[in-house]
Design an enzyme around this catalytic site. Structure first.
Site, PDB file in Angstrom:
ATOM      1  N   ASP A 251      13.540  -2.103   3.968  1.00 50.67           N
ATOM      2  CA  ASP A 251      13.942  -3.349   4.611  1.00 50.67           C
ATOM      3  C   ASP A 251      15.441  -3.236   4.942  1.00 50.67           C
ATOM      4  O   ASP A 251      15.803  -2.665   5.967  1.00 50.67           O
ATOM      5  CB  ASP A 251      13.612  -4.475   3.616  1.00 50.67           C
ATOM      6  CG  ASP A 251      13.814  -5.865   4.159  1.00 50.67           C
ATOM      7  OD1 ASP A 251      13.501  -6.096   5.336  1.00 50.67           O
ATOM      8  OD2 ASP A 251      14.277  -6.744   3.406  1.00 50.67           O
TER       9      ASP A 251
ATOM     10  N   PHE B 246       7.474 -10.840   7.068  1.00 55.09           N
ATOM     11  CA  PHE B 246       7.239 -10.648   5.643  1.00 55.09           C
ATOM     12  C   PHE B 246       5.766 -10.298   5.477  1.00 55.09           C
ATOM     13  O   PHE B 246       4.891 -11.045   5.902  1.00 55.09           O
ATOM     14  CB  PHE B 246       7.588 -11.906   4.824  1.00 55.09           C
ATOM     15  CG  PHE B 246       7.464 -11.639   3.358  1.00 55.09           C
ATOM     16  CD1 PHE B 246       8.501 -11.044   2.663  1.00 55.09           C
ATOM     17  CD2 PHE B 246       6.282 -11.928   2.678  1.00 55.09           C
ATOM     18  CE1 PHE B 246       8.369 -10.748   1.311  1.00 55.09           C
ATOM     19  CE2 PHE B 246       6.151 -11.634   1.325  1.00 55.09           C
ATOM     20  CZ  PHE B 246       7.189 -11.042   0.648  1.00 55.09           C
TER      21      PHE B 246
ATOM     22  N   GLU C 155       7.945   5.106  -1.167  1.00 54.42           N
ATOM     23  CA  GLU C 155       8.312   3.683  -1.144  1.00 54.42           C
ATOM     24  C   GLU C 155       7.287   2.911  -0.320  1.00 54.42           C
ATOM     25  O   GLU C 155       6.643   3.452   0.566  1.00 54.42           O
ATOM     26  CB  GLU C 155       9.747   3.566  -0.575  1.00 54.42           C
ATOM     27  CG  GLU C 155      10.337   2.186  -0.469  1.00 54.42           C
ATOM     28  CD  GLU C 155      10.420   1.372  -1.756  1.00 54.42           C
ATOM     29  OE1 GLU C 155       9.377   1.222  -2.419  1.00 54.42           O
ATOM     30  OE2 GLU C 155      11.500   0.831  -2.042  1.00 54.42           O
ATOM     31  N   ASP C 156       7.152   1.629  -0.645  1.00 47.88           N
ATOM     32  CA  ASP C 156       6.212   0.793   0.107  1.00 47.88           C
ATOM     33  C   ASP C 156       6.816   0.356   1.443  1.00 47.88           C
ATOM     34  O   ASP C 156       6.153   0.419   2.482  1.00 47.88           O
ATOM     35  CB  ASP C 156       5.754  -0.426  -0.714  1.00 47.88           C
ATOM     36  CG  ASP C 156       6.912  -1.229  -1.328  1.00 47.88           C
ATOM     37  OD1 ASP C 156       8.098  -0.887  -1.104  1.00 47.88           O
ATOM     38  OD2 ASP C 156       6.626  -2.207  -2.043  1.00 47.88           O
TER      39      ASP C 156
ATOM     40  N   ASP D 258       3.780  -7.446  -2.369  1.00 49.46           N
ATOM     41  CA  ASP D 258       3.453  -8.721  -2.997  1.00 49.46           C
ATOM     42  C   ASP D 258       4.267  -9.880  -2.443  1.00 49.46           C
ATOM     43  O   ASP D 258       5.319  -9.699  -1.827  1.00 49.46           O
ATOM     44  CB  ASP D 258       3.742  -8.640  -4.497  1.00 49.46           C
ATOM     45  CG  ASP D 258       5.254  -8.653  -4.800  1.00 49.46           C
ATOM     46  OD1 ASP D 258       5.963  -7.777  -4.263  1.00 49.46           O
ATOM     47  OD2 ASP D 258       5.710  -9.551  -5.531  1.00 49.46           O
TER      48      ASP D 258
ATOM     49  N   GLY E 167       5.194  -1.530  -5.949  1.00 47.39           N
ATOM     50  CA  GLY E 167       4.580  -1.633  -4.625  1.00 47.39           C
ATOM     51  C   GLY E 167       4.037  -0.349  -4.039  1.00 47.39           C
ATOM     52  O   GLY E 167       3.149  -0.378  -3.190  1.00 47.39           O
TER      53      GLY E 167
ATOM     54  N   ARG F 166      -1.155  -7.806  -4.048  1.00 49.23           N
ATOM     55  CA  ARG F 166      -0.929  -6.360  -4.080  1.00 49.23           C
ATOM     56  C   ARG F 166      -2.215  -5.558  -3.906  1.00 49.23           C
ATOM     57  O   ARG F 166      -2.184  -4.443  -3.396  1.00 49.23           O
ATOM     58  CB  ARG F 166      -0.291  -5.948  -5.413  1.00 49.23           C
ATOM     59  CG  ARG F 166       1.160  -6.386  -5.585  1.00 49.23           C
ATOM     60  CD  ARG F 166       1.750  -5.623  -6.760  1.00 49.23           C
ATOM     61  NE  ARG F 166       2.983  -6.192  -7.272  1.00 49.23           N
ATOM     62  CZ  ARG F 166       4.198  -5.900  -6.807  1.00 49.23           C
ATOM     63  NH1 ARG F 166       4.335  -5.074  -5.798  1.00 49.23           N
ATOM     64  NH2 ARG F 166       5.280  -6.447  -7.347  1.00 49.23           N
TER      65      ARG F 166
ATOM     66  N   LYS G  28      11.029  -1.479   8.402  1.00 51.82           N
ATOM     67  CA  LYS G  28      11.491  -2.593   9.249  1.00 51.82           C
ATOM     68  C   LYS G  28      12.892  -2.253   9.729  1.00 51.82           C
ATOM     69  O   LYS G  28      13.887  -2.719   9.157  1.00 51.82           O
ATOM     70  CB  LYS G  28      11.563  -3.892   8.422  1.00 51.82           C
ATOM     71  CG  LYS G  28      10.241  -4.491   8.014  1.00 51.82           C
ATOM     72  CD  LYS G  28      10.433  -5.942   7.573  1.00 51.82           C
ATOM     73  CE  LYS G  28       9.975  -6.173   6.172  1.00 51.82           C
ATOM     74  NZ  LYS G  28      10.097  -7.584   5.734  1.00 51.82           N
TER      75      LYS G  28
HETATM   76  P1  IMP Z   1      15.575  -3.066   0.606  1.00 47.16           P
HETATM   77  O1  IMP Z   1      16.461  -2.605  -0.507  1.00 47.16           O
HETATM   78  O2  IMP Z   1      16.086  -4.300   1.263  1.00 47.16           O
HETATM   79  O3  IMP Z   1      15.247  -1.993   1.601  1.00 47.16           O
HETATM   80  O4  IMP Z   1      14.286  -3.582  -0.113  1.00 47.16           O
HETATM   81  C1  IMP Z   1      13.096  -2.938  -0.166  1.00 47.16           C
HETATM   82  C2  IMP Z   1      12.225  -3.678  -1.159  1.00 47.16           C
HETATM   83  O5  IMP Z   1      12.136  -5.076  -0.843  1.00 47.16           O
HETATM   84  C3  IMP Z   1      10.813  -3.151  -1.066  1.00 47.16           C
HETATM   85  O6  IMP Z   1      10.609  -2.104  -1.977  1.00 47.16           O
HETATM   86  C4  IMP Z   1       9.983  -4.374  -1.403  1.00 47.16           C
HETATM   87  O7  IMP Z   1       9.816  -4.467  -2.798  1.00 47.16           O
HETATM   88  C5  IMP Z   1      10.806  -5.545  -0.945  1.00 47.16           C
HETATM   89  N1  IMP Z   1      10.355  -6.017   0.384  1.00 47.16           N
HETATM   90  C6  IMP Z   1      11.024  -5.914   1.551  1.00 47.16           C
HETATM   91  N2  IMP Z   1      10.330  -6.444   2.569  1.00 47.16           N
HETATM   92  C7  IMP Z   1       9.179  -6.887   2.045  1.00 47.16           C
HETATM   93  C8  IMP Z   1       8.010  -7.534   2.620  1.00 47.16           C
HETATM   94  O8  IMP Z   1       7.899  -7.811   3.828  1.00 47.16           O
HETATM   95  N3  IMP Z   1       7.013  -7.851   1.750  1.00 47.16           N
HETATM   96  C9  IMP Z   1       7.078  -7.569   0.415  1.00 47.16           C
HETATM   97  N4  IMP Z   1       8.141  -6.961  -0.154  1.00 47.16           N
HETATM   98  C10 IMP Z   1       9.183  -6.636   0.656  1.00 47.16           C
HETATM   99 MG    MG Z   2       9.885  -2.232  -3.866  1.00 49.63          MG
END
Ligand code: IMP
Ligand code: MG
Length: 181
Positions: A105, A154, A101-102, A161, A47, A167, A133
């Site tokens: 979350d 989302f 990082e993209d 993606d 991402g 993407r 977020k």
């Molecule tokens: P975390 O470990 O929960 O912080 O997850 C982060 C990863 O979850 C990101 O690198 C994304 O790949 C995926 N992700 C979280 N939120 C979204 C979203 O809104 N759209 C797409 N991918 C997301």
């Molecule tokens: Mg990711």
């Protein structure tokens, strides 16, 4: 029928992304040069690739970049364990790691990756993320550089993606409900 017809709303435009990358690039350039550090940008696949490509145009330093692919175990552990699918080609020891990082979350992925680099003896470990977020966080982790804070939607596009789709869109948006069907 264009893939853009599946987007309900554009949240961050192409131009906003470019402008913010210019600002972040300038800030990173300033802060790393003041410390006399050259960052090793580590982009988390897949991402963060469009963000890496845009951001590094505006970092006026002798940088290097490399890629890593990890999956987080979506288990019960709040710290989050990760499995490395593809590791760096470069040694992290003594490096000034800047993870790209993209989106952050829950924070599990970035928290685990940061811990891993600290264990590997990196000189410094920092994070730049296109999107954040904060309302979704389950582990207390903060990025050093944030492109845009967003509400709990989302989102897709600019690397992000849904089932590997969307993407390549040049903006960040919210998909229409029918996309999930
Ligand atoms: P975390 O470990 O929960 O912080 O997850 C982060 C990863 O979850 C990101 O690198 C994304 O790949 C995926 N992700 C979280 N939120 C979204 C979203 O809104 N759209 C797409 N991918 C997301
Ligand atoms: Mg990711």
């Amino acid at each position: 029928m264009s893939i853009r017809d599946e987007v309900k709303r554009v949240l961050v435009t192409e131009e906003q992304i470019r402008e913010r990358c210019q600002e972040l690039g300038r800030q990173i350039t300033k802060e790393y040069s003041e410390r006399n550090e050259k960052p090793l940008l580590v982009a988390l696949l897949r991402g963060s690739v469009p963000f890496l490509a845009e951001l590094m145009k505006y970092i006026d330093l002798d940088i290097q970049y490399d890629f890593m692919d990890v999956t987080s175990y979506a288990g019960t552990k709040s710290t989050g364990d990760i499995r490395i699918i593809k590791d760096l080609e470069t040694s992290a020891e003594g490096e000034d790691i800047l993870i790209v990082e993209d989106i952050i979350d829950t924070g599990r992925t970035i928290n685990a990756v940061m811990g891993m680099f600290r264990n590997k003896g990196a000189h410094s470990v920092r994070v730049v993320t296109l999107l954040d977020k904060p309302d979704r966080r389950v582990v207390d982790v903060r990025a050093d550089y944030v492109g845009f804070e967003i509400d709990d939607y989302f989102v897709i596009g600019f690397g992000l993606d849904y089932n590997q789709r969307f993407r390549a869109l040049p903006f960040v948006g919210i998909p229409k409900e029918e996309v999930y069907r």
